[in-house]
Design a protein around this motif. Structure first.
Motif, PDB file in Angstrom:
ATOM      1  N   MET A 148     -56.319  -7.922  53.887  1.00 32.58           N
ATOM      2  CA  MET A 148     -57.187  -6.746  53.976  1.00 32.58           C
ATOM      3  C   MET A 148     -57.591  -6.225  52.606  1.00 32.58           C
ATOM      4  SD  MET A 148     -55.258  -4.688  57.078  1.00 32.58           S
ATOM      5  CE  MET A 148     -56.140  -3.148  56.747  1.00 32.58           C
TER       6      MET A 148
ATOM      7  N   LEU B 242     -56.855  -3.628  65.247  1.00 33.67           N
ATOM      8  CA  LEU B 242     -57.496  -4.806  64.666  1.00 33.67           C
ATOM      9  C   LEU B 242     -58.689  -5.251  65.498  1.00 33.67           C
ATOM     10  CD1 LEU B 242     -54.673  -7.175  63.340  1.00 33.67           C
ATOM     11  CD2 LEU B 242     -56.775  -6.550  62.140  1.00 33.67           C
ATOM     12  N   TRP B 243     -58.496  -5.309  66.804  1.00 26.91           N
ATOM     13  CA  TRP B 243     -59.592  -5.732  67.686  1.00 26.91           C
ATOM     14  C   TRP B 243     -60.761  -4.758  67.653  1.00 26.91           C
ATOM     15  CZ3 TRP B 243     -55.249  -6.727  71.683  1.00 26.91           C
ATOM     16  CH2 TRP B 243     -54.707  -8.003  71.465  1.00 26.91           C
TER      17      TRP B 243
ATOM     18  N   ASP C  78     -61.574  -3.167  64.953  1.00 26.64           N
ATOM     19  CA  ASP C  78     -61.997  -3.123  63.554  1.00 26.64           C
ATOM     20  C   ASP C  78     -61.774  -1.736  62.962  1.00 26.64           C
ATOM     21  OD1 ASP C  78     -62.909  -4.304  61.240  1.00 26.64           O
ATOM     22  OD2 ASP C  78     -65.015  -3.814  61.619  1.00 26.64           O
TER      23      ASP C  78
ATOM     24  N   THR D  89     -56.240   0.341  59.191  1.00 34.04           N
ATOM     25  CA  THR D  89     -56.159   0.715  57.778  1.00 34.04           C
ATOM     26  C   THR D  89     -54.736   0.463  57.270  1.00 34.04           C
ATOM     27  OG1 THR D  89     -55.516   2.999  58.255  1.00 34.04           O
ATOM     28  CG2 THR D  89     -57.886   2.520  58.146  1.00 34.04           C
TER      29      THR D  89
END
Length: 392
Positions: free
Chosen positions: A38, A94-95, A97, A100
């Motif tokens: 990330m 995550l899915w 988006d 953090t």
């Protein structure tokens, strides 16, 4: 005496934790990989690692008295359910988006806090589940459980992360659910024996510290364990960055961590015999010198396989150390004090782990993995020299 593997409650607890620990090892392998993917920052990875271990410093002392007051079965169950729900937020974010670094740090902290309560409750419940004559063997089997799950969890975590970054965390959440179901079938009474009205929480937290102060061998062992925990907490991230900088893929890093864990599994299998053959002082001193000799070899390693092999040698000695110290403490401490004494020792010996994670991140960002290994080796050598005082 009923054989350990015919003890229904022990088998249920042990089996459920095999699944849960396997999932936790997968997500632990994937967590620094995810942060590095990330942000590309080792310092951020160290920060998330510190958040995961911060509860070891601030959670153990207050948790110990509570474990000595509350039903330990409920603590075990609530810890697993809460950790599973928290971990489920990571793949969802995550899915969507929306993930953090701050989210990962909070999730890691919550998972670490659940681990603190679960670990203390399990340690206090174990002497209530198995007879005194089987406590050392039960602890050794728990070491096998932990190391075996780590052996499989590293490669699986790396493999799943390579397929989809969310997968290791989704699987971990499901593993907590499976372990929670196993806990529902425990039948033994895991409530502490009623005593006089409980002392105030802050005074209760000092009870374990006072007990440790009167035990010279355990006091020295805890100090040495604290130093080794700091070093190996930092070493985990250093190895990941060292392998990544050498061109290793996520899957190869997972295999490296699996080889690392394989050494721990071999040590756990041998621990049940070795703790009977070696005096406690020999284990406490000898293990630290063994680690001090191996750490500089990481600078000579070429590729993830050699890194994993050296790390496996380090990991082999850990379970013998744990069986000696944890077993000695569990048998010597009155059960009504076990939660407080364990929490005090864990605060002292595990509370340095967030410092280790931060140290790793800062060393990697400032100087790179090579100098970081040199600093960790120097710290372990100083501990080995100090360990000689125990022999006097």
């Amino acid at each position: 005496m009923t054989p350990l593997w015919r003890n229904r409650d022990f088998v249920l607890l042990w089996s459920g934790q095999v699944v849960s620990t396997l999932g936790a090892r997968m997500s632990a392998t994937a967590m620094p990989l995810l942060v590095l993917a990330m942000t590309g920052s080792p310092a951020d990875a160290g920060l998330v690692g510190a958040a995961a271990t911060l509860p070891y410093l601030i959670g153990h002392l207050p948790a110990g008295p509570l474990v000595d007051r509350w039903d330990r079965r409920r603590i075990l169950l609530l810890s697993e359910v809460t950790a599973g729900l928290v971990l489920a937020t990571v793949p969802i974010a995550l899915w969507l988006d929306a993930l953090t670094v701050a989210h990962l740090a909070v999730a890691a902290f919550a998972q670490g806090l659940c681990f603190v309560f679960f670990g203390l409750a399990e340690s206090a419940a174990l002497p209530m589940i198995v007879p005194a004559g089987q406590v050392h063997r039960a602890i050794a089997q728990n070491e096998v459980r932990e190391r075996g799950a780590a052996l499989a969890g590293g490669p699986l975590g790396g493999l799943l992360f390579g397929l989809d970054r969310a997968l290791p965390f989704a699987v971990d959440a499901l593993s907590y659910a499976a372990a929670s179901i196993a806990l529902l079938f425990l039948r033994g009474n895991l409530r502490p024996e009623p005593t006089a009205p409980p002392e105030p929480l802050w005074r209760a937290t000092r009870t374990g510290l006072r007990w440790i102060r009167r035990q010279p061998l355990i006091r020295a062992a805890i100090l040495l364990t604290a130093v080794s925990n700091l070093v190996f907490q930092a070493l985990g991230l250093v190895l990941v960055v060292l392998a990544r900088d050498g061109g290793a893929t996520a899957g190869e890093i997972g295999v490296m961590l699996g080889v690392y864990a394989g050494g721990g599994l071999a040590g756990a299998v041998a621990a049940g015999t070795l703790h009977r053959l070696l005096p406690d002082r020999t284990v406490i001193i000898g293990v630290v010198w063994f680690w001090a000799a191996l750490l500089p070899l990481f600078l000579l390693a070429d590729g993830p396989w050699q890194l994993g092999a050296i790390a496996a040698g380090c990991a082999f000695a850990g379970p013998v150390w744990n069986v000696v110290i944890v077993g000695y403490c569990a048998l010597l401490t009155p059960n009504e004090l076990l939660g407080r004494v364990t929490s005090a020792s864990m605060t002292l010996s595990w509370g340095v782990m967030p410092v280790g994670s931060l140290l790793a991140g800062l060393l990697l960002a400032a100087a790179g993995p090579g100098p970081a290994v040199l600093v960790l080796a120097a710290i372990m050598l100083a501990a080995a020299v100090g360990a000689l005082r125990v022999a006097r």
